[in-house]
Design a protein around this motif. Structure first.
Motif, PDB file in Angstrom:
ATOM      1  N   GLY A 146       1.480   3.259  -4.990  1.00 42.19           N
ATOM      2  CA  GLY A 146       2.585   4.068  -4.638  1.00 42.19           C
ATOM      3  C   GLY A 146       3.201   4.273  -3.321  1.00 42.19           C
ATOM      4  O   GLY A 146       2.864   5.248  -2.526  1.00 42.19           O
ATOM      5  N   SER A 147       3.268   3.096  -2.618  1.00 43.81           N
ATOM      6  CA  SER A 147       3.524   3.209  -1.239  1.00 43.81           C
ATOM      7  C   SER A 147       4.965   3.742  -0.933  1.00 43.81           C
ATOM      8  O   SER A 147       4.973   4.240   0.360  1.00 43.81           O
ATOM      9  CB  SER A 147       3.554   1.742  -0.788  1.00 43.81           C
ATOM     10  N   GLY A 148       5.669   3.859  -1.608  1.00 41.39           N
ATOM     11  CA  GLY A 148       7.103   4.624  -1.581  1.00 41.39           C
ATOM     12  C   GLY A 148       7.861   4.326  -0.189  1.00 41.39           C
ATOM     13  O   GLY A 148       8.096   3.058  -0.133  1.00 41.39           O
ATOM     14  N   LYS A 149       8.070   5.165   0.575  1.00 42.15           N
ATOM     15  CA  LYS A 149       8.802   4.653   1.831  1.00 42.15           C
ATOM     16  C   LYS A 149       8.048   4.442   2.851  1.00 42.15           C
ATOM     17  O   LYS A 149       8.275   4.149   4.050  1.00 42.15           O
ATOM     18  CB  LYS A 149       9.465   5.985   2.198  1.00 42.15           C
ATOM     19  N   GLY A 150       6.520   4.529   2.928  1.00 43.02           N
ATOM     20  CA  GLY A 150       5.590   3.703   3.603  1.00 43.02           C
ATOM     21  C   GLY A 150       5.248   4.580   4.906  1.00 43.02           C
ATOM     22  O   GLY A 150       4.317   4.148   5.802  1.00 43.02           O
ATOM     23  N   ALA A 151       5.123   6.041   4.717  1.00 42.54           N
ATOM     24  CA  ALA A 151       4.744   6.872   5.633  1.00 42.54           C
ATOM     25  C   ALA A 151       3.077   6.918   5.839  1.00 42.54           C
ATOM     26  O   ALA A 151       2.590   6.589   7.027  1.00 42.54           O
ATOM     27  CB  ALA A 151       5.151   8.326   5.516  1.00 42.54           C
TER      28      ALA A 151
END
Length: 270
Positions: free
Chosen positions: A62-67
């Motif tokens: 679940g890396s998503g947007k990478g924060a």
């Protein structure tokens, strides 16, 4: 003026589409369906990285947007992100140059080399990801952002212990390492979160094999109405084992500490 007219026209056109599809845009529906709540608070990201102590190979579901992805990579870890949303995966890979796999993390084959898992995981598949981690032979640890209630149940923070925790206790420790408020996410979820760390023990507390897990399964089955009655259906010496483990005969199974289960195993599985 022209720009205002253009914006208004675009807004109206979009709103018509949204109303036609139940009031949500495709991205809104994707976030809901994929349980996407992105971790946006830098302090919370730092807390997760500190709890994870990343080194070597780290897989991030679940890396998503990478924060969190960027923070893990910045700590020196070799990060491989997994993101099921293809748009997010492509965007993150292009923006950071990091390795991001498009697909379902739980369908991935675990690496043969030692690795850790760190992630702000989708709440809807928390148990599925935890099961994947527990079954991965080379996993060293999993540091996961989960719903607060889930982390409390699995770590014994309520004073009760779940079957999953007890069954895995000889091989893994479970710790709640901090809370993260719902305001640290976008969109803001309806519940608070926590950092749950699962770490493999250097040496297992019981011999390998199914005997211990089978004993725990029997104990949580409810046969006979109590843990004592359940274990007595298959094992001898239960009275003595309970006495030596410090467990009363009428103790509800959830209130038996995992360390007491280890004592029972030492005495009943000889």
């Amino acid at each position: 003026m022209a720009s205002q007219s253009f914006a208004h026209g675009n807004y109206s056109h979009t709103q018509k589409k949204v109303r036609a599809k139940g009031g949500r845009t495709p991205r809104d529906r994707a976030r809901r369906e994929l349980s996407q709540n992105f971790l946006t608070d830098r302090h919370a990201v730092d807390l997760v990285v500190k709890a994870a102590r990343p080194a070597g190979l780290v897989l991030e579901p679940g890396s998503g947007k990478g924060a969190l992805t960027v923070a893990l990579a910045g700590s020196g870890a070799e990060v491989v992100g997994y993101e099921i949303d293809p748009l997010l995966a492509v965007t993150l890979k292009a923006r950071t140059g990091l390795k991001v796999v498009t697909g379902d993390f739980t369908a991935a084959r675990p690496p043969r080399e030692p690795f850790a898992v760190v992630g702000n995981i989708p709440f809807s598949i928390t148990s599925k990801i935890v099961d994947w981690c527990l079954l991965a032979p080379s996993l060293t640890s999993a540091t996961l952002v989960t719903q607060l209630e889930y982390a409390r149940k699995r770590s014994g923070d309520y004073g009760r212990w779940s079957r999953v925790t007890v069954q895995s206790w000889p091989w893994f420790t479970w710790e709640l390492l901090g809370r993260i408020g719902r305001e640290s996410f976008r969109p803001v979820p309806s519940v608070d979160s926590a950092i749950l760390r699962i770490e493999r023990r250097p040496e297992p507390l019981v011999p390998e094999g199914p005997a211990y897990r089978d004993m725990v399964e029997l104990g949580f089955s409810g046969i006979g109405g109590s843990l004592h009655a359940s274990l007595s259906t298959r094992h001898r010496g239960v009275d003595d084992a309970f006495a030596r483990a410090g467990i009363a005969h009428d103790t509800v199974v959830a209130f038996v500490h995992p360390d007491q289960w280890i004592t029972l195993a030492d005495l009943l599985l000889r």
